[in-house]
Write a protein that holds these residues in place. Sequence first.
Motif, PDB file in Angstrom:
ATOM      1  N   GLY A  73       5.091  -2.523 -16.001  1.00 27.49           N
ATOM      2  CA  GLY A  73       5.880  -1.415 -15.486  1.00 27.49           C
ATOM      3  C   GLY A  73       6.022  -1.495 -13.981  1.00 27.49           C
ATOM      4  N   ALA A  74       6.223  -2.723 -13.484  1.00 27.44           N
ATOM      5  CA  ALA A  74       6.223  -2.965 -12.042  1.00 27.44           C
ATOM      6  C   ALA A  74       7.529  -2.545 -11.386  1.00 27.44           C
ATOM      7  CB  ALA A  74       5.960  -4.449 -11.773  1.00 27.44           C
ATOM      8  N   ALA A  75       7.423  -2.143 -10.123  1.00 28.01           N
ATOM      9  CA  ALA A  75       8.622  -1.897  -9.319  1.00 28.01           C
ATOM     10  C   ALA A  75       9.231  -3.220  -8.880  1.00 28.01           C
ATOM     11  CB  ALA A  75       8.267  -1.057  -8.096  1.00 28.01           C
ATOM     12  N   ASP A 113      -7.515  -8.778 -11.622  1.00 24.79           N
ATOM     13  CA  ASP A 113      -7.634  -9.496 -12.884  1.00 24.79           C
ATOM     14  C   ASP A 113      -6.470  -9.221 -13.831  1.00 24.79           C
ATOM     15  OD1 ASP A 113      -9.987 -10.611 -12.031  1.00 24.79           O
ATOM     16  OD2 ASP A 113     -11.276  -9.157 -13.060  1.00 24.79           O
ATOM     17  N   GLY A 114      -5.803  -8.089 -13.628  1.00 20.16           N
ATOM     18  CA  GLY A 114      -4.669  -7.749 -14.481  1.00 20.16           C
ATOM     19  C   GLY A 114      -3.343  -8.295 -13.983  1.00 20.16           C
ATOM     20  N   GLY A 115      -3.362  -8.974 -12.836  1.00 17.97           N
ATOM     21  CA  GLY A 115      -2.140  -9.560 -12.303  1.00 17.97           C
ATOM     22  C   GLY A 115      -1.393  -8.686 -11.320  1.00 17.97           C
ATOM     23  N   ARG A 116      -1.925  -7.488 -11.011  1.00 17.04           N
ATOM     24  CA  ARG A 116      -1.269  -6.642 -10.019  1.00 17.04           C
ATOM     25  C   ARG A 116      -1.605  -7.137  -8.620  1.00 17.04           C
ATOM     26  NH1 ARG A 116      -1.472   0.018  -9.340  1.00 17.04           N
ATOM     27  NH2 ARG A 116      -0.586   0.060  -7.225  1.00 17.04           N
ATOM     28  N   ILE A 117      -0.587  -7.217  -7.773  1.00 23.77           N
ATOM     29  CA  ILE A 117      -0.791  -7.672  -6.398  1.00 23.77           C
ATOM     30  C   ILE A 117      -1.505  -6.587  -5.607  1.00 23.77           C
ATOM     31  CG2 ILE A 117       0.371  -8.330  -4.256  1.00 23.77           C
ATOM     32  CD1 ILE A 117       2.555  -9.609  -6.005  1.00 23.77           C
ATOM     33  N   LEU A 130       7.353  -4.990   0.617  1.00 25.81           N
ATOM     34  CA  LEU A 130       6.206  -5.526  -0.122  1.00 25.81           C
ATOM     35  C   LEU A 130       4.881  -5.200   0.560  1.00 25.81           C
ATOM     36  CD1 LEU A 130       7.600  -9.025  -1.211  1.00 25.81           C
ATOM     37  CD2 LEU A 130       7.580  -6.878  -2.506  1.00 25.81           C
ATOM     38  N   GLN A 131       4.745  -5.597   1.819  1.00 24.82           N
ATOM     39  CA  GLN A 131       3.463  -5.394   2.505  1.00 24.82           C
ATOM     40  C   GLN A 131       3.187  -3.919   2.781  1.00 24.82           C
ATOM     41  OE1 GLN A 131       3.028  -8.032   5.906  1.00 24.82           O
ATOM     42  NE2 GLN A 131       4.053  -9.693   4.820  1.00 24.82           N
ATOM     43  N   ALA A 132       4.236  -3.194   3.135  1.00 25.28           N
ATOM     44  CA  ALA A 132       4.043  -1.788   3.505  1.00 25.28           C
ATOM     45  C   ALA A 132       3.724  -0.916   2.292  1.00 25.28           C
ATOM     46  CB  ALA A 132       5.289  -1.256   4.216  1.00 25.28           C
ATOM     47  N   ARG A 133       4.156  -1.321   1.097  1.00 24.85           N
ATOM     48  CA  ARG A 133       4.044  -0.444  -0.061  1.00 24.85           C
ATOM     49  C   ARG A 133       3.135  -0.986  -1.160  1.00 24.85           C
ATOM     50  NH1 ARG A 133      10.172   2.265  -0.176  1.00 24.85           N
ATOM     51  NH2 ARG A 133       9.957   3.065   1.958  1.00 24.85           N
ATOM     52  N   VAL A 134       2.416  -2.069  -0.853  1.00 25.79           N
ATOM     53  CA  VAL A 134       1.616  -2.708  -1.895  1.00 25.79           C
ATOM     54  C   VAL A 134       0.532  -1.788  -2.440  1.00 25.79           C
ATOM     55  CG1 VAL A 134       0.038  -3.804  -0.230  1.00 25.79           C
ATOM     56  CG2 VAL A 134       0.339  -4.816  -2.502  1.00 25.79           C
ATOM     57  N   SER A 135      -0.040  -0.907  -1.602  1.00 26.22           N
ATOM     58  CA  SER A 135      -1.153  -0.080  -2.072  1.00 26.22           C
ATOM     59  C   SER A 135      -0.694   1.035  -2.997  1.00 26.22           C
ATOM     60  CB  SER A 135      -1.918   0.511  -0.886  1.00 26.22           C
ATOM     61  OG  SER A 135      -1.071   1.320  -0.102  1.00 26.22           O
ATOM     62  N   GLY A 136       0.516   1.537  -2.803  1.00 27.29           N
ATOM     63  CA  GLY A 136       0.970   2.665  -3.607  1.00 27.29           C
ATOM     64  C   GLY A 136       2.039   2.336  -4.619  1.00 27.29           C
ATOM     65  N   THR A 137       2.358   1.067  -4.783  1.00 27.46           N
ATOM     66  CA  THR A 137       3.433   0.635  -5.679  1.00 27.46           C
ATOM     67  C   THR A 137       2.906  -0.464  -6.589  1.00 27.46           C
ATOM     68  OG1 THR A 137       5.039   1.076  -3.923  1.00 27.46           O
ATOM     69  CG2 THR A 137       5.793  -0.281  -5.747  1.00 27.46           C
ATOM     70  N   VAL A 138       3.327  -0.443  -7.850  1.00 26.66           N
ATOM     71  CA  VAL A 138       2.916  -1.506  -8.763  1.00 26.66           C
ATOM     72  C   VAL A 138       3.769  -2.744  -8.493  1.00 26.66           C
ATOM     73  CG1 VAL A 138       2.667  -2.244 -11.157  1.00 26.66           C
ATOM     74  CG2 VAL A 138       2.181   0.126 -10.524  1.00 26.66           C
TER      75      VAL A 138
END
Length: 239
Positions: free
Chosen positions: A126-128, A149-153, A195-203
């Motif tokens: 369900g990634a953005a 481990d689940g592949g989420r960045i 990508l870098q700015a939103r990695v923590s709050g976005t899948v």
Amino acid sequence: MEKECIVLAGGLGTRLRGTVDDVPKCMAPVAGRPFLHYLFDYLERNGFSRVVLSLGYMHETVERWAASQVRPFRIAASVEPTPLGTGGAIALAAEKTTGRQVYVMNGDTFFDADTDAMRGVHEHMGAAATLALKPMNDFSRYGTVETDDGGRIRTFREKRHCRHGLINGGIYLLDLESGLFDGLGGRFSFETDVLQARVSGTVLGGYVSAGYFIDIGVPEDYRQANADFEAMFAHDEKH
């Protein structure tokens, strides 16, 4: 459903000056053909039905060449009125796409990743946005991408020497309805401001592929691409 791709093909190729003629980077000759030819072959093999070329520098040169192509996909052009950065260029080109999902590809990299398998990862998470990631050993030219481990960045690391790691392979799958570009407009960087700015709050998903990868942005790798493509595609009929 349409399978659509935006190709970021507006680069100046400044680091290739003196190595190739004054052409857009995507049109640099590789083994006798414009580099974009090989990207089109890849898009054809992967079953794309529509391709939007995001253009800027010397866009007429790319458009003339694209008009000569006979391909099973439709080709459109999105021309930046002024340089918009990678993010602004994607946002502008996305106006010419029709669906919720769109792939984005750098016009100066070739990564033989399976785009259908990539979509499977993207939808499962369900990634953005999902990035095609290439494992590499002993490198310093690229930043690294770290996943759980689940592949989420989880993290993007700056360029430094690494014995092994995953790099951004320059192919993305975006959910245009995810709000990925919310609050951004005009000129902005996809890599930094999204990508870098939103990695923590976005899948953000990571699809790892061991497929062949080359980035022609510097003379050394441009020469390597010429040798590799001559060997890999020598059997193809020149046209």
